[in-house]
Design a protein around this motif. Structure first.
Motif, short mmCIF file in Angstrom:
data_model
loop_
_atom_site.label_atom_id
_atom_site.label_comp_id
_atom_site.label_asym_id
_atom_site.label_seq_id
_atom_site.Cartn_x
_atom_site.Cartn_y
_atom_site.Cartn_z
N THR A 67 -3.78 0.57 -8.64
CA THR A 67 -2.95 -0.50 -9.18
C THR A 67 -2.06 0.03 -10.31
O THR A 67 -0.88 -0.33 -10.40
CB THR A 67 -3.83 -1.66 -9.67
N VAL A 68 -2.60 0.92 -11.13
CA VAL A 68 -1.78 1.55 -12.19
C VAL A 68 -0.65 2.35 -11.56
O VAL A 68 0.50 2.26 -12.00
CB VAL A 68 -2.65 2.43 -13.11
N LEU A 69 -0.95 3.10 -10.51
CA LEU A 69 0.11 3.85 -9.81
C LEU A 69 1.17 2.90 -9.27
O LEU A 69 2.36 3.19 -9.34
CB LEU A 69 -0.48 4.69 -8.68
N TRP A 70 0.74 1.77 -8.73
CA TRP A 70 1.69 0.79 -8.19
C TRP A 70 2.64 0.30 -9.27
O TRP A 70 3.83 0.19 -9.05
CB TRP A 70 0.93 -0.38 -7.57
N PHE A 71 2.10 0.02 -10.44
CA PHE A 71 2.94 -0.47 -11.53
C PHE A 71 3.84 0.62 -12.10
O PHE A 71 4.80 0.32 -12.79
CB PHE A 71 2.10 -1.12 -12.62
N LYS A 72 3.55 1.87 -11.79
CA LYS A 72 4.39 2.98 -12.24
C LYS A 72 5.23 3.53 -11.08
O LYS A 72 5.74 4.64 -11.15
CB LYS A 72 3.53 4.08 -12.84
N TRP B 286 0.69 -0.22 0.54
CA TRP B 286 -0.08 0.57 -0.43
C TRP B 286 -1.43 -0.09 -0.68
O TRP B 286 -2.46 0.57 -0.69
CB TRP B 286 0.71 0.67 -1.74
N PHE B 287 -1.43 -1.41 -0.87
CA PHE B 287 -2.68 -2.09 -1.19
C PHE B 287 -3.62 -2.14 0.00
O PHE B 287 -4.83 -2.12 -0.16
CB PHE B 287 -2.40 -3.50 -1.74
N GLY B 288 -3.07 -2.19 1.20
CA GLY B 288 -3.91 -2.13 2.39
C GLY B 288 -4.65 -0.80 2.48
O GLY B 288 -5.84 -0.74 2.76
N ALA B 289 -3.91 0.28 2.21
CA ALA B 289 -4.53 1.61 2.24
C ALA B 289 -5.55 1.74 1.11
O ALA B 289 -6.65 2.28 1.30
CB ALA B 289 -3.45 2.68 2.11
N GLN B 290 -5.18 1.25 -0.05
CA GLN B 290 -6.04 1.37 -1.22
C GLN B 290 -7.35 0.60 -1.04
O GLN B 290 -8.43 1.17 -1.18
CB GLN B 290 -5.28 0.84 -2.44
N VAL B 291 -7.25 -0.67 -0.72
CA VAL B 291 -8.45 -1.51 -0.59
C VAL B 291 -9.21 -1.15 0.68
O VAL B 291 -10.44 -1.07 0.67
CB VAL B 291 -8.07 -3.00 -0.63
#
Length: 136
Positions: free
Chosen positions: A57-62, A16-21
């Motif tokens: 990041t908010v989506l990740w935490f949810k 997820w973070f790879g796609a996001q960043v």
């Protein structure tokens, strides 16, 4: 925290973070690169980098409550808006051509925005295809 399972191919993972960043890093690079000559553009680009990354990041935490497919679609929508804001802001400031000098007509960069709906459709197709494969 147990991530919510998706109904198709898209599932929560650290990718997820790879796609996001990865999809927003050009905004940060452009913002840092523009800092000396175009401080307003720099602030705009860095802000347009931060917004989707904070949202992602908010989506990740949810992720225990949000379907991964929906999260990817929402992130792409926010990235579309951030990219459009960056391009429109640079155009308004009269420095759109400074973002990428390879374009003879800087406004051709607006075509980049078509990538986001195309990616959204591709993810929809991949996610549905996988869920149809599972139900067989």
């Amino acid at each position: 925290m147990i991530p919510k399972q998706g109904t198709g191919r898209l599932q929560w993972s650290v990718g997820w973070f790879g796609a996001q960043v990865g999809s927003s890093c050009w905004l940060l690079i452009a913002g840092v690169g523009a800092a000396a000559r175009y401080p307003q553009l720099s602030a705009l680009m860095i802000g347009c980098f931060l917004i989707p990354n904070i949202f992602g990041t908010v989506l990740w935490f949810k992720r225990d409550r949000v379907d991964p497919y929906v999260a990817y679609q929402l992130l792409l929508l926010v990235l579309l808006v951030a990219t459009a804001a960056a391009l429109l802001g640079a155009d308004y400031l009269g420095v759109l051509g400074a973002l990428d000098r390879r374009f003879q007509n800087p406004r051709d960069m607006y075509w980049i925005l078509c990538l986001f709906p195309a990616l959204m459709l591709a993810l929809r197709y991949l996610n549905r295809r996988r869920s149809n494969d599972v139900s067989r």
